[in-house]
Design an enzyme around this catalytic site. Structure first.
Site, short mmCIF file in Angstrom:
data_model
loop_
_atom_site.label_atom_id
_atom_site.label_comp_id
_atom_site.label_asym_id
_atom_site.label_seq_id
_atom_site.Cartn_x
_atom_site.Cartn_y
_atom_site.Cartn_z
N CYS A 176 -92.82 47.43 11.93
CA CYS A 176 -91.94 46.73 12.88
C CYS A 176 -92.71 46.07 14.02
O CYS A 176 -92.18 45.16 14.67
CB CYS A 176 -90.93 47.70 13.47
SG CYS A 176 -89.96 48.54 12.22
N GLU B 154 -83.46 66.49 4.78
CA GLU B 154 -83.01 66.02 3.46
C GLU B 154 -84.17 66.12 2.45
O GLU B 154 -83.98 66.54 1.30
CB GLU B 154 -82.52 64.58 3.58
CG GLU B 154 -81.98 64.02 2.28
CD GLU B 154 -81.71 62.52 2.35
OE1 GLU B 154 -81.72 61.93 3.45
OE2 GLU B 154 -81.48 61.93 1.27
N GLU C 86 -83.72 63.19 8.14
CA GLU C 86 -84.41 62.72 6.93
C GLU C 86 -85.40 63.78 6.43
O GLU C 86 -85.54 63.99 5.22
CB GLU C 86 -85.14 61.41 7.27
CG GLU C 86 -85.74 60.72 6.07
CD GLU C 86 -86.22 59.30 6.40
OE1 GLU C 86 -86.30 58.95 7.60
OE2 GLU C 86 -86.50 58.56 5.46
N LYS D 235 -81.93 43.84 11.37
CA LYS D 235 -80.96 44.73 12.05
C LYS D 235 -79.69 43.97 12.39
O LYS D 235 -78.63 44.57 12.56
CB LYS D 235 -81.57 45.30 13.34
CG LYS D 235 -82.77 46.18 13.13
CD LYS D 235 -82.38 47.58 12.68
CE LYS D 235 -83.61 48.39 12.34
NZ LYS D 235 -83.32 49.59 11.56
N SER E 245 -83.29 57.78 1.16
CA SER E 245 -82.71 58.79 2.05
C SER E 245 -81.34 58.32 2.53
O SER E 245 -81.15 57.15 2.87
CB SER E 245 -83.63 58.99 3.26
OG SER E 245 -82.95 59.74 4.24
N GLU F 165 -77.85 44.60 9.37
CA GLU F 165 -77.56 46.03 9.19
C GLU F 165 -76.36 46.47 10.03
O GLU F 165 -75.47 47.16 9.54
CB GLU F 165 -78.78 46.87 9.56
CG GLU F 165 -78.53 48.36 9.32
CD GLU F 165 -79.58 49.25 9.96
OE1 GLU F 165 -79.91 50.27 9.38
OE2 GLU F 165 -80.07 48.94 11.06
N GLU G 205 -69.56 49.60 6.55
CA GLU G 205 -69.42 51.06 6.73
C GLU G 205 -70.05 51.54 8.04
O GLU G 205 -69.93 52.72 8.37
CB GLU G 205 -70.04 51.80 5.53
CG GLU G 205 -71.55 51.67 5.36
CD GLU G 205 -72.00 50.42 4.59
OE1 GLU G 205 -71.21 49.45 4.49
OE2 GLU G 205 -73.16 50.39 4.12
N CYS H 159 -85.29 53.55 6.97
CA CYS H 159 -85.21 52.99 8.34
C CYS H 159 -85.33 51.47 8.36
O CYS H 159 -84.99 50.85 9.36
CB CYS H 159 -86.26 53.63 9.23
SG CYS H 159 -87.88 53.58 8.50
S1 SF4 Z 1 -88.94 44.79 11.75
FE1 SF4 Z 1 -89.49 44.45 9.60
S2 SF4 Z 1 -90.30 46.44 8.94
FE2 SF4 Z 1 -89.15 46.81 10.82
S3 SF4 Z 1 -87.10 47.39 10.15
FE3 SF4 Z 1 -87.10 45.16 10.52
S4 SF4 Z 1 -87.52 44.23 8.52
FE4 SF4 Z 1 -88.11 46.39 8.41
#
Ligand code: SF4
Ligand code: SF4
Ligand code: SF4
Length: 453
Positions: free
Chosen positions: A378, A150, A147, A227, A188, A230, A235, A168
């Site tokens: 996080c 980039e 990153e 996540k 990014s 995600e 992909e 992220c």
């Molecule tokens: S814990 Fe919250 S701030 Fe961290 S990646 Fe997940 S959604 Fe985003």
């Protein structure tokens, strides 16, 4: 007429939401979930449910569940699938733990929030049957090299628009894809640390250990419910595409710190009595820069340390190793910094409603902007233990943040490019940041979700 009930006080949750589950029978109609989703996350404010074909929009941040006093909204658990994989003798189960889990997990087992429990966390996963336990701070360092390179390329060649936004936080990425697709070119292309960890395990690690990647089950342990969504982006099978086995997913399951704590309690494992064990090798080392990825401002600080060294060929000075203008629990922070004749203008934002307002200002003045969805980053993701408080308080958040910063200060390696495992993997596999194989495994693209407003 909507299929959802009580829209004046509750968030609508689709039955197939990969991150959260709602049980209407437990709902006390208190309104806390809707308040956080409107005021801090900014999702339920910004669209018309019926115009969107009565389909609920959700960026999967889980903050509604973290604010629900009745457990009517909970995190969707994936523990059973992980237990099944551990019992399967043909599977090799690899856990990778995010930076902030080590300052949240211990809150489930004591009244002292923010304890740094890295060694016990590794021992706990081994006690549950992990074959390998790796550290996502390794891939946080990898993210910074990709990153950061980039960003330098954007600034020096104009290859893509500025400012560059961090990528992220998958909830933030989905927020932009949904509500501000005009800013997609600014995000990014570097994947999140977990997005990089998965394909690296199924290619480089599998090759080094001579393992069949289809036997590897990658489990990420995170503070984050987003996540869970995600890792299911279609992909995110970059290793499978490279290996010409597209059915192989980069990451297979995501469990939160809270799910891990419940699992340990179910098994009767005395967490506080566990020994401290180290991470396994190859993807088991991070620098201080990787550790502070877990809190608001941490990605920015890590990127500045790296950019300074690349642009000046000198080690970052003490002011950059403790860059206080981007620290603390303020929703939007800004700073300028002179590096090699360039004045870099930066901003750090948490809360996607704060980010929405930020995007309405003059963003073109900035070079680099970090956005995390959850308050404080996080460390207070919706998957973290509640620590006897719903939601967790700012005091608890500050204790978790302080714990990450004191670990960073204690470490001798504090810049991502100094990580010896990162140097080895570039020498042996990725060659250099932004190389063709790095682009194939470590970078991605985004799409306009075409919200009908
Ligand atoms: S814990 Fe919250 S701030 Fe961290 S990646 Fe997940 S959604 Fe985003
Ligand atoms: S926070 Fe929980 S109990 Fe309150 S309205 Fe929302 S779902 Fe119902
Ligand atoms: S997970 Fe986040 S975006 Fe989805 S309903 Fe809950 S607070 Fe809103």
């Amino acid at each position: 007429m909507s299929k959802f009930q009580h829209l004046d006080c509750c968030v609508p949750v689709e039955a197939d939401n990969p991150a959260i589950v709602k049980n209407n029978d437990l709902c006390a109609l208190c309104g806390h979930c809707l308040a956080v989703c409107q005021e801090e996350i900014g999702v339920q404010l910004h669209y018309d449910l019926l115009k969107n074909h009565d389909t609920a929009i959700c960026i999967n941040c889980g903050q509604c569940s973290a604010n629900c006093p009745e457990e009517a909204i909970t995190v969707r658990s994936e523990c059973q699938a992980v237990k099944d994989a551990i019992r399967d003798p043909n599977k090799i189960v690899v856990f990778s733990t995010s930076p902030s889990v080590r300052v949240g997990l211990g809150d489930a087992f004591s009244d002292q929030p923010g304890r740094y429990v890295e060694g016990k966390m590794v021992a706990a996963l081994k006690a549950l049957g992990a074959d390998y336990v790796f550290d996502v701070t390794f891939s946080a360092d990898l993210t910074i090299l990709e990153e950061g390179s980039e960003l330098i390329r954007r600034i020096t060649t104009g290859s893509a628009p500025l400012p560059q936004f961090t990528s992220c936080c998958p909830a933030w990425v989905k927020y932009v894809e949904t509500f501000h697709p005009e800013f997609i070119p600014n995000i990014s292309s570097a994947k999140s640390p977990i997005g990089m960890q998965g394909p690296t395990i199924k290619t480089y690690f599998a090759m080094k250990k001579q393992l069949d990647p289809s036997r590897i089950v990658n489990v990420v342990v995170t503070p984050c419910t987003a996540k869970k969504a995600e890792i299911r982006r279609p992909e995110f099978n970059a290793a499978g595409r490279l290996l010409k086995r597209p059915e192989i997913r980069d990451n297979d399951y995501c469990i939160t710190s809270k799910e891990l704590a419940h699992w340990l309690q179910e098994e009767g494992i005395d967490f506080n009595d566990l020994p401290d064990l180290p991470f396994d090798d190859i993807l088991g080392k991070g620098t201080g820069a990787g550790v502070i990825f877990g809190n608001t401002g941490g990605v920015m600080e890590a990127a500045l340390r790296y950019a300074y060294e690349v642009l000046t060929h000198q080690k970052p000075p003490e002011t950059l190793l403790n860059f206080t203008p981007v620290r603390g629990m303020t929703g939007v922070k800004e700073a300028s910094i002179d590096v090699a004749g360039l004045t870099l203008k930066i901003a750090v934002v948490y809360g996607t409603e704060n980010a929405d307002k930020f995007l309405q200002g003059d963003v073109s003045q900035y070079h680099f902007v970090e956005v995390m969805t959850c308050p404080g980053g996080c460390i207070s993701g919706a998957g973290q233990p509640q620590c006897h408080s719903i939601p967790v308080t700012d005091a608890i958040r500050m204790q978790r943040i302080a714990s990450l910063y004191s670990e960073d200060e204690r470490m001798t390696l504090r810049n991502s490019c100094d990580n010896p495992e990162i140097q080895t993997i570039y020498r042996e596999f990725y060659k250099e940041p932004l190389s063709p194989i790095s682009e194939a495994l470590l970078h991605t693209s985004y799409y306009d979700r075409k919200l009908e407003k």
